[in-house]
Design an enzyme around this catalytic site. Structure first.
Site, mmCIF file in Angstrom:
data_model
loop_
_atom_site.group_PDB
_atom_site.id
_atom_site.type_symbol
_atom_site.label_atom_id
_atom_site.label_comp_id
_atom_site.label_asym_id
_atom_site.label_seq_id
_atom_site.Cartn_x
_atom_site.Cartn_y
_atom_site.Cartn_z
ATOM 1 N N ASP A 228 7.306 -5.666 -4.642
ATOM 2 C CA ASP A 228 6.979 -5.427 -3.240
ATOM 3 C C ASP A 228 8.024 -4.525 -2.580
ATOM 4 O OD1 ASP A 228 5.247 -6.248 -0.954
ATOM 5 O OD2 ASP A 228 7.148 -6.978 -0.158
ATOM 6 N N GLU B 228 5.654 -0.929 -5.895
ATOM 7 C CA GLU B 228 5.041 -0.432 -4.660
ATOM 8 C C GLU B 228 6.086 0.470 -4.020
ATOM 9 O OE1 GLU B 228 3.279 -1.945 -0.363
ATOM 10 O OE2 GLU B 228 5.154 -2.697 -1.134
HETATM 11 C C1 GLC Z 1 4.149 -4.889 1.111
HETATM 12 C C2 GLC Z 1 2.970 -5.818 0.961
HETATM 13 C C3 GLC Z 1 2.502 -6.205 2.323
HETATM 14 C C4 GLC Z 1 3.627 -6.924 3.020
HETATM 15 C C5 GLC Z 1 4.884 -6.087 3.065
HETATM 16 C C6 GLC Z 1 6.083 -6.896 3.431
HETATM 17 O O1 GLC Z 1 3.812 -3.677 1.703
HETATM 18 O O2 GLC Z 1 1.966 -5.216 0.187
HETATM 19 O O3 GLC Z 1 1.357 -7.014 2.272
HETATM 20 O O4 GLC Z 1 3.240 -7.234 4.334
HETATM 21 O O5 GLC Z 1 5.167 -5.529 1.809
HETATM 22 O O6 GLC Z 1 6.430 -7.762 2.400
#
Ligand code: GLC
Length: 558
Positions: free
Chosen positions: A209, A272
């Site tokens: 994440d 991500e």
């Molecule tokens: C990422 C996740 C999202 C979350 C954010 C904070 O972007 O995909 O859902 O709100 O991180 O953890």
């Protein structure tokens, strides 16, 4: 699990948003029991792996991305024993399981944060986070101008144990998500141990994440930004940003990679990582760092041939720099569902902010037709693909969730000016009837549109023309046509409104055409393996895609 060690290079991974996938215990929230019951559905669909969104104990202030304990399962989702059973059952069906790790921040309910609050300024406990004195008279102003991604500022002031107004802590997301201090070796050691904890339990890898987050400039300089949604998650080109894409983050991932590589089979990471600059993204994909990162490029354009062409080229260029495969994604739990994105009138739009949620003039049927074509586009590209649960059913964004049922902090922190991400997180329809369309036995935590009865998985399973069947056939062909598992990709000349590319260097190739124009186009001569709409007289209708096997005509003997 057996199979090639580089399975991840071409894998199709199904994203399970656990809260909304299937509810096994009838409390209205999806859980591991529900997921285990539906594993055969995923095996039949033909995916290679699943990624399960965070399942840890959490106050669920941000859908579980606020983790209170990284080594356990939230009781609403099940137990650790169930998670291990899930992994074993998935493996028996040939499915790998990726979990979700949230390293940028914890929940404010995490024992570390609670200890930091209690221990007070200057303590070792506070060094695990970013506790800083405020500026201004009496320290009543935040340490700098950083904004929260969810709106408002990224700093909140605490009340010290003696009752006085005290230090401020950093939270780039919700106030309940304090940022960890990755300059502290204790944080590094803790997460390495968490990785081992899950790898020892058979988890095949992690989705990371906010992978471009974690490290912060310890001098905490002002951003000096005038704001703007686009600036919040991403990084402007060439910028030395104080909290996104800092060079220090790479050492963290090198450590993680060596831990993953120490297992048999090696464990994998998908990041991500929101970065627009290919050279910088490529750093994350070096051979001793992450295996893949999501190519969000494909989520950028609505229904626009030039936009897709640019997106595909950009994603492939970034991956090529690192000799990594591209990992395509059309939708996820953070973005409005692509059926709805493609069904709105052509307009300039943004990924984030109010424009992303503007669905004026939406034509869902058109969006669904285009989503069928987009499925054949993404599943025909070289590399891996992540499917977001429900896209195989053609679900659209749910726009009419009542304010009092909205749960996303984006909604509350923007004071309701942004609807937030609940519309793509509505529980799945499995059956045409029941209190929650087969999601569970006792309602669902977000309301489902009635029309979803007709989109239920059991209904679509018996309909050869359904979206579900299209996905199943596409996934089966991905496995049976060797060129679709190769790295080869060549654009073919085409009119501007058509995407046409070939997979395979030598015949027979698979030619892929996506028609984003208004008129039908001729398909190359060959065998139509799959089409998103009926192909008549060799012509592909508007808003449709086809895969055609092209074999050279037999030459007559000399
Ligand atoms: C990422 C996740 C999202 C979350 C954010 C904070 O972007 O995909 O859902 O709100 O991180 O953890």
């Amino acid at each position: 699990m057996t199979g090639p060690a580089d399975w991840w290079r071409h894998a199709v991974v199904y994203q399970v948003y656990l809260r909304s996938f299937a509810d096994g215990n009838g409390d209205g929230t999806g859980d591991l029991a529900g997921l285990r019951l539906r594993l055969p559905y995923l095996a039949d669909l033909g995916v290679d792996a699943l990624w399960v969104n965070p399942w840890y104990p959490s106050p669920l202030r941000d859908g579980g991305y606020d983790v209170a304990d990284y080594r356990s399962i939230d009781p609403r989702f099940g137990t650790l024993a169930q998670a291990q059973a899930l992994v074993a059952e998935a493996h028996a069906l040939g499915l790998r399981v990726l979990a979700d790790i949230v390293p940028n921040h914890t929940s404010d309910q995490h024992r570390w944060f609670q200890a930091a609050l209690a221990a007070g300024p200057g303590s070792a406990e506070r060094e695990r986070y970013w506790f800083v004195d405020g500026t201004g008279a009496g320290g009543d102003q935040p340490p700098n101008d950083w904004p929260s991604v969810f709106g408002g500022r990224a700093w909140t002031r605490v009340t010290e144990p003696d009752g006085r107004p005290g230090q401020w802590y950093l939270h780039l997301f919700d106030v309940s998500q304090p940022d960890l201090n990755w300059g502290n070796p204790e944080v590094i050691a803790e997460f390495e141990d968490v990785l081992r904890f899950w790898f020892d339990r058979g988890i095949d890898g992690f989705r990371i994440d906010v992978g471009h987050g974690l490290a912060k400039d310890p001098t905490l300089p002002d951003l000096g930004l005038s704001g703007g949604d686009e600036a919040l998650l991403g990084v402007a080109r060439g910028e030395n940003h104080p909290y996104w894409d800092r060079p220090e983050v790479h050492a963290v991932y090198r450590g993680w990679r060596s831990i993953g590589d120490g297992y048999d089979p090696p464990r994998v990471f998908v990041g991500e990582v929101w970065l627009d600059e290919p050279e910088r993204l490529a750093h994350y994909l070096r051979p001793d760092e992450l295996h893949t990162s999501f190519a969000f490029e494909l989520t950028d354009p609505d229904w626009d041939a030039e936009g897709f062409r640019t997106a595909i080229d950009a994603a492939m260029a970034a991956a090529r720099l690192a000799s990594a495969p591209v990992t395509w994604v059309l939708s996820n739990h953070d973005l409005p569902r692509h059926v709805s994105r493609y069904g709105r009138p052509a307009a300039v739009r943004k990924r984030f902010g109010a424009d992303a949620y503007d669905f004026t003039g939406l034509d869902v049927a058109l969006g669904r037709r285009r989503a069928r074509a987009a499925a054949l586009l993404s599943l025909a590209l070289p590399g891996g693909v992540y499917l977001y649960q429900g896209e195989e059913l053609g679900l659209e964004e749910v726009l009419d969730i009542p304010a009092e049922q909205r749960d996303d902090p984006l909604f509350t922190r923007s004071a309701g000016t942004l609807p937030g991400r609940d519309g793509c997180r509505v529980p799945l329809p499995w059956e045409p009837d029941g209190s929650s369309l087969g999601f569970g036995s006792n309602g669902a935590w977000l309301p489902q549109p009635r029309a979803w009865a007709g989109l239920a998985a059991s209904v679509q399973a018996g309909d050869p023309t359904s979206m579900l069947q299209l996905y199943r056939r596409a996934l089966a062909l991905r496995r049976s046509e060797p060129v679709l598992g190769s790295d080869s990709f060549t654009w073919r000349p085409s009119r501007p409104s058509v995407l046409h590319f070939a997979r395979g260097e030598v015949a027979p190739t698979v030619e892929v055409l996506v028609n984003l124009g208004a008129d039908p186009v001729h398909l190359p001569a060959g065998e139509v393996l799959l089409a998103s709409q009926d192909v008549r007289a060799g012509r592909l209708p508007a808003d449709a895609a086809a895969w055609v096997r092209v074999t050279p005509s037999l030459r007559s003997p000399p």
